[in-house]
Write a protein that holds these residues in place. Structure first.
Motif, PDB file in Angstrom:
ATOM      1  N   SER A 597       0.815  -1.212   0.000  1.00 41.75           N
ATOM      2  CA  SER A 597       0.000   0.000   0.000  1.00 41.75           C
ATOM      3  C   SER A 597       0.849   1.263   0.000  1.00 41.75           C
ATOM      4  CB  SER A 597      -0.943   0.003   1.216  1.00 41.75           C
ATOM      5  OG  SER A 597      -1.871  -1.063   1.134  1.00 41.75           O
ATOM      6  N   ASP A 598       2.143   1.123  -0.197  1.00 44.37           N
ATOM      7  CA  ASP A 598       3.057   2.267  -0.253  1.00 44.37           C
ATOM      8  C   ASP A 598       3.889   2.174  -1.521  1.00 44.37           C
ATOM      9  OD1 ASP A 598       2.932   3.947   2.366  1.00 44.37           O
ATOM     10  OD2 ASP A 598       2.824   1.856   3.027  1.00 44.37           O
ATOM     11  N   ARG A 599       3.214   2.326  -2.649  1.00 41.65           N
ATOM     12  CA  ARG A 599       3.851   2.177  -3.954  1.00 41.65           C
ATOM     13  C   ARG A 599       5.080   3.075  -4.098  1.00 41.65           C
ATOM     14  NH1 ARG A 599      -0.467   3.505  -7.144  1.00 41.65           N
ATOM     15  NH2 ARG A 599      -1.004   1.371  -7.752  1.00 41.65           N
ATOM     16  N   GLU A 600       4.973   4.319  -3.647  1.00 40.53           N
ATOM     17  CA  GLU A 600       6.062   5.267  -3.835  1.00 40.53           C
ATOM     18  C   GLU A 600       7.281   4.892  -2.996  1.00 40.53           C
ATOM     19  OE1 GLU A 600       7.679   8.977  -5.460  1.00 40.53           O
ATOM     20  OE2 GLU A 600       6.376   7.322  -6.045  1.00 40.53           O
ATOM     21  N   ALA A 601       7.055   4.404  -1.784  1.00 41.35           N
ATOM     22  CA  ALA A 601       8.181   4.017  -0.936  1.00 41.35           C
ATOM     23  C   ALA A 601       8.919   2.823  -1.535  1.00 41.35           C
ATOM     24  CB  ALA A 601       7.688   3.695   0.470  1.00 41.35           C
ATOM     25  N   VAL A 602       8.178   1.824  -2.014  1.00 42.04           N
ATOM     26  CA  VAL A 602       8.822   0.667  -2.644  1.00 42.04           C
ATOM     27  C   VAL A 602       9.640   1.118  -3.852  1.00 42.04           C
ATOM     28  CG1 VAL A 602       8.445  -1.532  -3.801  1.00 42.04           C
ATOM     29  CG2 VAL A 602       7.001  -0.883  -1.883  1.00 42.04           C
ATOM     30  N   ALA A 603       9.044   1.978  -4.678  1.00 41.98           N
ATOM     31  CA  ALA A 603       9.745   2.448  -5.875  1.00 41.98           C
ATOM     32  C   ALA A 603      11.021   3.186  -5.509  1.00 41.98           C
ATOM     33  CB  ALA A 603       8.823   3.349  -6.691  1.00 41.98           C
ATOM     34  N   ALA A 604      10.981   3.955  -4.429  1.00 40.35           N
ATOM     35  CA  ALA A 604      12.182   4.679  -4.013  1.00 40.35           C
ATOM     36  C   ALA A 604      13.319   3.714  -3.706  1.00 40.35           C
ATOM     37  CB  ALA A 604      11.872   5.546  -2.796  1.00 40.35           C
ATOM     38  N   TYR A 605      13.000   2.581  -3.097  1.00 36.07           N
ATOM     39  CA  TYR A 605      14.041   1.584  -2.805  1.00 36.07           C
ATOM     40  C   TYR A 605      14.506   0.868  -4.075  1.00 36.07           C
ATOM     41  CZ  TYR A 605      13.552   2.119   2.225  1.00 36.07           C
ATOM     42  OH  TYR A 605      13.570   2.633   3.504  1.00 36.07           O
ATOM     43  N   LEU A 606      13.649   0.798  -5.089  1.00 33.12           N
ATOM     44  CA  LEU A 606      14.023   0.131  -6.330  1.00 33.12           C
ATOM     45  C   LEU A 606      14.845   1.035  -7.250  1.00 33.12           C
ATOM     46  CD1 LEU A 606      10.653  -1.665  -7.171  1.00 33.12           C
ATOM     47  CD2 LEU A 606      12.745  -2.742  -6.334  1.00 33.12           C
ATOM     48  N   VAL A 607      14.652   2.341  -7.147  1.00 31.39           N
ATOM     49  CA  VAL A 607      15.293   3.279  -8.073  1.00 31.39           C
ATOM     50  C   VAL A 607      16.809   3.108  -8.150  1.00 31.39           C
ATOM     51  CG1 VAL A 607      15.905   5.732  -8.287  1.00 31.39           C
ATOM     52  CG2 VAL A 607      13.513   5.049  -8.219  1.00 31.39           C
ATOM     53  N   PRO A 608      17.545   2.974  -7.028  1.00 31.21           N
ATOM     54  CA  PRO A 608      19.001   2.838  -7.157  1.00 31.21           C
ATOM     55  C   PRO A 608      19.447   1.608  -7.931  1.00 31.21           C
ATOM     56  CG  PRO A 608      18.403   3.440  -4.913  1.00 31.21           C
ATOM     57  CD  PRO A 608      17.135   3.079  -5.609  1.00 31.21           C
ATOM     58  N   HIS A 609      18.550   0.656  -8.088  1.00 30.44           N
ATOM     59  CA  HIS A 609      18.901  -0.595  -8.766  1.00 30.44           C
ATOM     60  C   HIS A 609      18.388  -0.634 -10.205  1.00 30.44           C
ATOM     61  CE1 HIS A 609      20.058  -2.131  -4.805  1.00 30.44           C
ATOM     62  NE2 HIS A 609      18.948  -1.587  -4.362  1.00 30.44           N
ATOM     63  N   LEU A 610      17.831   0.481 -10.700  1.00 32.76           N
ATOM     64  CA  LEU A 610      17.278   0.490 -12.050  1.00 32.76           C
ATOM     65  C   LEU A 610      18.353   0.318 -13.110  1.00 32.76           C
ATOM     66  CD1 LEU A 610      14.540   3.270 -12.268  1.00 32.76           C
ATOM     67  CD2 LEU A 610      14.271   0.846 -12.771  1.00 32.76           C
ATOM     68  N   THR A 611      19.434   1.051 -12.965  1.00 33.53           N
ATOM     69  CA  THR A 611      20.430   1.099 -14.031  1.00 33.53           C
ATOM     70  C   THR A 611      21.572   0.110 -13.855  1.00 33.53           C
ATOM     71  OG1 THR A 611      21.542   2.901 -12.852  1.00 33.53           O
ATOM     72  CG2 THR A 611      19.956   3.510 -14.540  1.00 33.53           C
ATOM     73  N   GLU A 612      21.470  -0.790 -12.870  1.00 33.20           N
ATOM     74  CA  GLU A 612      22.506  -1.815 -12.704  1.00 33.20           C
ATOM     75  C   GLU A 612      22.515  -2.729 -13.922  1.00 33.20           C
ATOM     76  OE1 GLU A 612      24.679  -1.928 -10.561  1.00 33.20           O
ATOM     77  OE2 GLU A 612      24.008  -0.866  -8.775  1.00 33.20           O
ATOM     78  N   ARG A 613      23.679  -2.901 -14.521  1.00 31.13           N
ATOM     79  CA  ARG A 613      23.776  -3.754 -15.702  1.00 31.13           C
ATOM     80  C   ARG A 613      24.515  -5.052 -15.420  1.00 31.13           C
ATOM     81  NH1 ARG A 613      20.188  -2.615 -19.702  1.00 31.13           N
ATOM     82  NH2 ARG A 613      20.013  -0.377 -19.971  1.00 31.13           N
ATOM     83  N   TRP A 614      25.504  -4.991 -14.541  1.00 34.13           N
ATOM     84  CA  TRP A 614      26.370  -6.159 -14.376  1.00 34.13           C
ATOM     85  C   TRP A 614      26.195  -6.823 -13.019  1.00 34.13           C
ATOM     86  CZ3 TRP A 614      27.540  -6.894 -19.050  1.00 34.13           C
ATOM     87  CH2 TRP A 614      27.799  -5.823 -19.891  1.00 34.13           C
ATOM     88  N   LEU A 615      25.704  -6.084 -12.036  1.00 38.86           N
ATOM     89  CA  LEU A 615      25.518  -6.685 -10.725  1.00 38.86           C
ATOM     90  C   LEU A 615      24.215  -7.466 -10.697  1.00 38.86           C
ATOM     91  CD1 LEU A 615      26.677  -3.737  -8.463  1.00 38.86           C
ATOM     92  CD2 LEU A 615      27.996  -5.664  -9.301  1.00 38.86           C
ATOM     93  N   ARG A 616      24.133  -8.374  -9.744  1.00 38.51           N
ATOM     94  CA  ARG A 616      22.955  -9.223  -9.671  1.00 38.51           C
ATOM     95  C   ARG A 616      21.725  -8.435  -9.224  1.00 38.51           C
ATOM     96  NH1 ARG A 616      22.419 -14.340  -5.532  1.00 38.51           N
ATOM     97  NH2 ARG A 616      20.337 -15.022  -6.128  1.00 38.51           N
ATOM     98  N   ALA A 617      21.943  -7.486  -8.318  1.00 37.62           N
ATOM     99  CA  ALA A 617      20.825  -6.750  -7.739  1.00 37.62           C
ATOM    100  C   ALA A 617      20.342  -5.687  -8.705  1.00 37.62           C
ATOM    101  CB  ALA A 617      21.250  -6.111  -6.418  1.00 37.62           C
ATOM    102  N   ARG A 618      19.392  -6.034  -9.516  1.00 36.61           N
ATOM    103  CA  ARG A 618      18.875  -5.085 -10.498  1.00 36.61           C
ATOM    104  C   ARG A 618      17.357  -5.143 -10.505  1.00 36.61           C
ATOM    105  NH1 ARG A 618      19.259  -5.169 -17.071  1.00 36.61           N
ATOM    106  NH2 ARG A 618      18.355  -3.111 -17.377  1.00 36.61           N
ATOM    107  N   THR A 619      16.733  -3.970 -10.504  1.00 33.85           N
ATOM    108  CA  THR A 619      15.281  -3.912 -10.605  1.00 33.85           C
ATOM    109  C   THR A 619      14.841  -4.545 -11.915  1.00 33.85           C
ATOM    110  OG1 THR A 619      15.262  -1.883  -9.312  1.00 33.85           O
ATOM    111  CG2 THR A 619      13.293  -2.378 -10.571  1.00 33.85           C
ATOM    112  N   ALA A 620      13.786  -5.344 -11.863  1.00 33.18           N
ATOM    113  CA  ALA A 620      13.328  -6.097 -13.030  1.00 33.18           C
ATOM    114  C   ALA A 620      11.895  -5.698 -13.385  1.00 33.18           C
ATOM    115  CB  ALA A 620      13.403  -7.598 -12.742  1.00 33.18           C
ATOM    116  N   PRO A 621      11.446  -6.031 -14.604  1.00 36.81           N
ATOM    117  CA  PRO A 621      10.081  -5.697 -15.009  1.00 36.81           C
ATOM    118  C   PRO A 621       9.022  -6.258 -14.065  1.00 36.81           C
ATOM    119  CG  PRO A 621      11.368  -6.409 -16.891  1.00 36.81           C
ATOM    120  CD  PRO A 621      12.222  -6.650 -15.688  1.00 36.81           C
TER     121      PRO A 621
END
Length: 780
Positions: A597-621
């Motif tokens: 119920s806190d869409r914006e808070a979850v997204a804030a935690y996902l944002v730093p992992h959006l542009t990860e290309r080589w590390l395992r921890a990357r936000t996914a579709p």
């Protein structure tokens, strides 16, 4: 062999045979002027230098500015200046070579030689017919200097000028076409000049891919319309069919005729209604039979971990022996490592150890783990019972420290740690409060109120992290009757839930920062220095370093969080978002189900992992899709996550697949469309993502029923995407306006857009401004 033949020819004085490989062999020996001057073969082979196949390819890399001392260009120019070689031999040779045709690269040497000779006015005039013959057919690298020399001639007769203009207008190169239009405009200033025969050639300019050339050709045709005559006007009308609609209308207003439908609008858009929102499936029923317990969770499925943890808590009170036997049989032979436990299975292993060990057998974790690892003869269950864990009150010591892992990860682990602690202390409740009721991770308010009422009847105290998780899983809208029942609860946990259900909850707002490495070689910038885009605008060549987020919790209507002890919730919904994942992915795929119920808070935690290309921890579709089914306001963080997967073709080549989260949000009435558009503009401006996939995805979203929302997205997109004062325009900007017009038509949009109106009012008439005028005209 070639060297021997050339030496024999020089020694004997014999006339060389006409043989192209012989000429190429002669040209291979790059001379200096003194050597070439004395070469007996010079007079025989020099004319053939311009005829033999292979010479151009051999000499095409000789530079001319300036020529190298040992090069054919330098030697020929010096011998010509001395009179050893006649200028006519070289000039005529170059023209013969040009008229033979060939690849531009193979003609490069002869073009450079021709320009080094710098033909005089009389030399060009004498050869004008050859130059004119080259104009329509020679490669651009040849045609451009030819045109430059012809334009010097003041004595070309009208027929020759007409021939030259017609030749230029038939070219496909923008530069030569533009030169032809300029010459035509000059020709038209002569009242005696005949333009009718040139009208058909304008059709080539109309068909040019360059919108600037098209616009200039149309303006020229309109300017001199009366000079083209009846046959010329008919030719212009026929050629106008290839023009964009606006330019076709401009010509039709002067020359008459019908305007063809804009090919970009072929295939009329048929709007469809938005689909119904996807209904959430119910969460599986709790495990109440020991034999149904699954293996220890491995981190792949959040719902499996929830069922396992809830099943352990329920069965511990109802069938402890059966649970212990079942867990002993499921126990893996690998114990958790020493130090901090960052994986869920570490805590599941400890929970299972405590259950199977029984009361009073906690043991010493470090010592027993070493013994267990060496007990090769023990079965898995026996090894499990032999290995010790933290003693009572020590379970939380295995937790990572704040800041070592992202907030959702630490929050998740705390809930498992407190179950370990409660088993060791003998305070485990009969069931967990936070067991979800929906596959979105949400928890029905009525179910939570009933669970708390059961706690109060049994005199059970809620576990703090479990209570915090339950609060975060509550929906934002609850029936008034449920809120009233919650108000009658008497425990501290009951009062906290009552206040939360009545709206007394924090509302986090995310702030996103873009950090860049400065361009290489920037003075005063070390390799490790980064800067923030919104404070120091990125220079060309800057490289995106990372995205960060900060959560600013807006205070609830009351006097703070419902229960002061719920510090874990306060930490999760406010403060900087940590980005520290090394050993594993931190269960990113679980995060939307921890705070559904806190869409914006979850997204804030996902944002730093959006542009990860080589590390395992990357936000996914999958997280973007989960956020579409979540609840809560949609700010810049949630919009950025959605925008990223709209624009990133790498995760799916199917634009319809990329569009589905947007369509789901639109169907729920929860899409912050303008903010998504703004984030799309930032992504296209600040990363390597391109506008093409953006428009593909938005077109698919419109076809799925979100056409009105797509137009709203485009209004936010244009405001950030279109160039501002002092910025250069590019083709992609005109493409953005073209797509925006299509989106406006799909939505039946009305009302001026400020950034588009400003561009439409400019006096320029390039394609970018024209597209802005088309959109602005439609909107008003």
């Amino acid at each position: 062999m070639a060297g021997l033949v050339l030496t024999m020819l020089r020694r004997t004085g014999a006339t060389p045979p006409r043989h192209d490989p012989l000429v190429v062999a002669w040209a291979t020996g790059t001379p200096i002027a003194a050597e070439l001057r004395e070469d007996p073969l010079l007079d025989h082979l020099l004319p053939r230098l311009f005829e033999a196949d292979g010479v151009g390819a051999l000499l095409r890399d000789e530079r001319a500015d300036p020529p190298a001392p040992r090069s054919w260009l330098a030697a020929l120019r010096k011998l010509q200046a001395e009179g050893r070689i006649g200028r006519d031999v070289l000039l005529d040779g170059c023209l013969r070579r040009f008229l033979r045709g060939g690849q531009a690269a193979d003609l490069r040497f002869f073009v450079r030689l021709h320009e080094l000779l710098d033909p005089t006015y009389d030399e060009v005039s004498k050869r004008r017919h050859d130059y004119l013959r080259l104009l329509p057919v020679a490669p651009g690298a040849v045609a451009e200097p030819v045109l430059r020399h012809l334009r010097r001639l003041a004595d070309l007769d009208p027929g020759e000028v007409t021939e030259a203009v017609r030749a230029l207008l038939s070219r496909g190169e923008r530069k030569l076409l533009t030169a032809g239009l300029t010459w035509l405009d000059e020709l038209a200033r002569d009242p005696a000049a005949e333009l009718e025969s040139l009208a058909p050639a304008l059709g080539y300019a109309f068909a040019c891919e360059s919108a600037d050339v098209q616009g200039r050709a149309v303006r020229l045709a309109v300017k001199h319309a009366k000079r083209f005559g009846e046959a010329g006007g008919r030719a212009v009308r026929e050629a106008a069919a290839v023009l964009p609609q606006e330019l076709g209308e401009t010509l039709a207003s002067v020359f008459g005729g019908e305007v063809a439908e804009d090919p970009r609008e072929s295939g009329r858009f048929v709007p469809v209604p938005l689909p119904a929102p996807v209904a959430a499936a119910a969460f599986p029923a709790p495990v109440v039979v020991a034999g149904e317990m699954e293996a220890l969770p491995d981190g792949s499925r959040w719902e499996a971990a929830e069922l396992w943890l809830a099943g352990v808590v329920r069965l511990y009170g109802s069938d402890r022996d059966g649970l212990a036997a079942r867990l002993a049989g499921l126990m893996p032979g690998v114990a958790p490592p020493a130090g901090r436990w960052q994986a869920v299975w570490h805590w599941a292993w400890e929970i299972a150890r405590l259950v199977t060990a029984g009361p009073g057998n906690s043991g010493d974790a470090a010592e027993s783990r070493g013994g267990a690892a060496g007990s090769e003869g023990l079965q898995a269950g026996e090894m499990f019972q032999a290995a010790g864990g933290p003693g009572p009150g020590e379970g939380f010591s295995r937790l990572p420290q704040a800041g070592e892992v992202p907030g959702p990860h630490l929050f998740l682990l705390r809930r498992w740690a407190e179950v370990c602690e409660a088993i060791g202390a003998g305070t485990l409740p009969p069931y967990l409060l936070a067991e979800p009721t929906s596959m979105t991770g949400r928890l029905d308010g009525a179910v939570l109120v009933e669970r708390l009422a059961g706690y109060e009847r049994a005199g059970v105290e809620a576990l703090p992290a479990d209570l915090g998780q339950a609060l975060l899983r509550l929906p934002r809208r609850t029936e008034p009757g449920v809120v009233a029942r919650a108000g009658r609860l008497t425990s501290a946990a009951g009062r906290a839930v009552a206040r939360w259900l009545s709206g007394d909850r924090p509302e986090p707002v995310a702030e996103i920062a873009w950090w860049y490495y400065p361009p290489a070689g920037t003075p005063g910038c070390g390799d490790r220095r980064v800067y923030r885009e919104d404070r120091e605008p990125a220079a060309t060549g800057s490289v995106l370093h990372e995205l960060t987020a900060h959560l600013h919790p807006a205070p609830p209507p009351g006097d703070g969080l419902p229960v002061g002890g719920l510090q874990v919730v306060a930490e999760l919904l406010g403060g900087p978002v940590e980005h520290r994942l090394k050993e594993h992915d931190g269960y990113l795929s679980w995060w939307p189900y921890l705070m559904p119920s806190d869409r914006e808070a979850v997204a804030a935690y996902l944002v730093p992992h959006l542009t990860e290309r080589w590390l395992r921890a990357r936000t996914a579709p999958a997280q973007a899709r989960a956020l579409a089914g979540a609840d809560g306001p949609m700010g810049e963080a949630a919009a950025l996550v959605q925008a990223y997967f709209v624009a990133d073709r790498a995760w799916s080549a199917d634009p319809e697949e990329r569009a589905r989260p947007l369509v789901e949000l639109a169907a729920r009435g929860e899409l912050a469309a303008e903010e998504v558009g703004r984030q799309l503009a930032l992504l296209v401006r600040r990363t390597e993502l391109k506008p093409g996939p953006v428009f593909e995805t938005l077109e698919s979203a419109a076809a799925l029923g979100a056409h009105r929302e797509v137009w709203r997205i485009m209004t936010g997109f244009l405001a950030g995407f279109l160039p501002g004062p002092g910025e250069r325009t590019h083709t992609r900007h005109a493409q953005g306006l073209t797509f925006a017009l299509r989106a406006a038509r799909w939505a039946g949009a009305r009302g001026a857009v400020a950034c588009v109106a400003e561009i439409a009012q400019r006096r320029a008439s390039n394609n970018f401004v024209r597209e802005a005028r088309r959109l602005h005209t439609f909107l008003i």
